[in-house]
Design an enzyme around this catalytic site. Sequence first.
Site, PDB file in Angstrom:
ATOM      1  N   GLU A  88      17.510  -6.828  21.646  1.00  0.00           N
ATOM      2  CA  GLU A  88      17.063  -8.317  21.813  1.00  0.00           C
ATOM      3  C   GLU A  88      15.688  -8.305  21.442  1.00  0.00           C
ATOM      4  OE1 GLU A  88      18.825 -10.843  22.546  1.00  0.00           O
ATOM      5  OE2 GLU A  88      20.672  -9.766  22.223  1.00  0.00           O
ATOM      6  N   SER A 461      58.430 -24.222  77.195  1.00  0.00           N
ATOM      7  CA  SER A 461      58.263 -23.709  78.228  1.00  0.00           C
ATOM      8  C   SER A 461      57.236 -22.706  78.639  1.00  0.00           C
ATOM      9  CB  SER A 461      59.606 -22.785  78.591  1.00  0.00           C
ATOM     10  OG  SER A 461      60.840 -23.416  78.709  1.00  0.00           O
TER      11      SER A 461
END
Length: 798
Positions: A88, A461
């Site tokens: 680069e 219940s």
Amino acid sequence: MIKKILTTCFGLVFGFCVFGVGLVAIAILVTYPKLPSLDSLQHYQPKMPLTIYSADGEVIGMYGEQRREFTKIGDFPEVLRNAVIAAEDKRFYRHWGVDVWGVARAAVGNVVSGSVQSGASTITQQVAKNFYLSSEKTFTRKFNEVLLAYKIEQSLSKDKILELYFNQIYLGQRAYGFASAAQIYFNKNVRDLTLAEAAMLAGLPKAPSAYNPIVNPERAKLRQKYILNNMLEEKMITVQQRDQALNEELHYERFVRKIDQSALYVAEMVRQELYEKYGEDAYTQGFKVYTTVRADHQKVATEALRKALRNFDRGSSYRGAENYIDLSKSEDVEETVSQYLSGLYTVDKMVPAVVLDVTKKKNVVIQLPGGRRVTLDRRALGFAARAVNNEKMGEDRIRRGAVIRVKNNGGRWAVVQEPLLQGALVSLDAKTGAVRALVGGYDFHSKTFNRAVQAMRQPGSTFKPFVYSAALSKGMTASTVVNDAPISLPGKGPNGSVWTPKNSDGRYSGYITLRQALTASKNMVSIRILMSIGVGYAQQYIRRFGFRSSELPASLSMALGTGETTPLKVAEAYSVFANGGYRVSSHVIDKIYDRDGRLRAQMQPLVAGQNAPQAIDPRNAYIMYKIMQDVVRVGTARGAAALGRTDIAGKTGTTNDNKDAWFVGFNPDVVTAVYIGFDKPKSMGRVGYGGTIAVPVWVDYMRFALKGKQGKGMKMPEGVVSSNGEYYMKERMVTDPGLTLDNSGIAPQPSRRAKEDDGGAAEGGRQAADDEVRQDMQETPVLPSNTGSKQQQLDSLF
């Protein structure tokens, strides 16, 4: 004459140059002060995902678009740093932010082409662009880029600039930064990259898609060769090293972070809580959240629930394909199917597959994840054979493009389907409310609806113990005798009609104690108790357990659990019984760390016996615990006795038509609630009782959760006395004579066949043993002091 012309031309050129320099100077003077601040670079904080862990450090969730691991420049290997610089910006350490020679070369090329076709961006310029500028190719943007690069070079060191670049750059495959790319492409730590691998990754910044070695291996290889030659030219490597790297065979192994699939419901709960607090920042600030659940508990809990749901669904008819994709317009069917399957998950060993073809013999050719093709004959199709090209099934039929599930059974593939029945399991630390395990359904991927915390269902219940606890507080005892006989209540039914509730098994026992009634889950006794203490009193009292008013119907049906609540809320309420009467709050988050490892928040839970408010009298909690031990020992939850422990108590629950089945069981340390039912409520049939379908799930999980832990049982608090095998509050050994009990009615005598039949008890279990009915002692009771719960003071998590 010629000299005059040359002089004139030179003057014009010189003038234009001076004019141009002047314009540039003016542009610089105007633009430079307007350049953005470099705070984001000097205090760089890359976007990092939210990661969620179990208590024992397993990753159970990760949220965020960018997969990134911030790495100091010194931790990147020299071979990678050199490769990137060679690719680069060969003059990186020798320029002031802009490579003048590179700019000159690019300028000539752009003038020739008549447009901006190429640039000579240095690493510093790329940092400027990546952090501050767009990617558009204009002279204005390029000019700003140059000025920013100069400003960056004046403010930051070369190594800091390189560190920013190495961590921020996008390298394809959702990889941001070279550390992440090393994992994603080669499944290794960035420090372990070879020269060949480093050169390959260094080629990605120029064009991540074009030079992706997995997608475009030939172009990527050419780019790698170019970079290696540059490294040789810069004397970073030798000829021998270059040749070895070029000849090295690279092995691409995509890194897949293993996320515990059994805890996805918990992870989603945490994600929602973090999002409510931090918004979108929750996904970018690198928070690490540690939960209270253990990975091993989650796995066992998930399998326990799935096992029950699978067993229930066994024998069901095939419901059809789970989805359909149109393959008629696809140019590359294999690739289309592969892409589709990559977004699906294998759940409970059920592998997703797409139908490619149906033969004349109605054999089905499918494609599995990874591209493998399998032909399913009639035997492999099994119960799904009738769905093959069956027009009567419409869109659900098995045809080309149908998405189905298959399972490998000993080398043979067979069609399977996910069960329709759903459920939830919640396990809490009874003393702190910490969630130890939470499962919100069969499969999070297919249905993210979390039934543990979102499903409002009738508890049936399992709600009765709260009514019984209210009765003890009001003036009854465990040996208070109530008539278990049919009752008709004018005006209490729909539209003012007569309400004639029944016991679920149709059997009535006459005069029995509260202990016997709860053990056998007698509806008539629960209703008579609520009639005696009053609905208003019961509502006020039961709110102490954490229920909201909206969850407590203002009618006698509350005694049967007709209000709606969640499994998590029920488990939380039962923890009051388990821990001696204290109100604790459930929570899944334990600690939160930031990206730098600093502790940002830690849960400070309410702890029973320390800072948690007293919800009910500890003696009340103890007596209820002793009663519910009988539910496990001889009542509707006798299946839980399979654990062989004496410290277990609990209560089953089943709603009308067996639409919802529950079991909440506990000891003084752990409370676990199990709920089973359809998302669109409908009857589960004869097996849909709490004692038959919910209890086995509880047993499978609790066998693991309690392994190696002694069953000490609850310590009897002061002020409790035992008489004739029953437990009483010291000052109350008889029923308050001020309470009115409607014991009218006669229990019908069961038929001879019913007398001989042990089955068919309340909620489908065996009939609870008929203990000797104890008559209350006729003494004046002393009412207990007010034990209303204090306002909870839960420290803020954030």
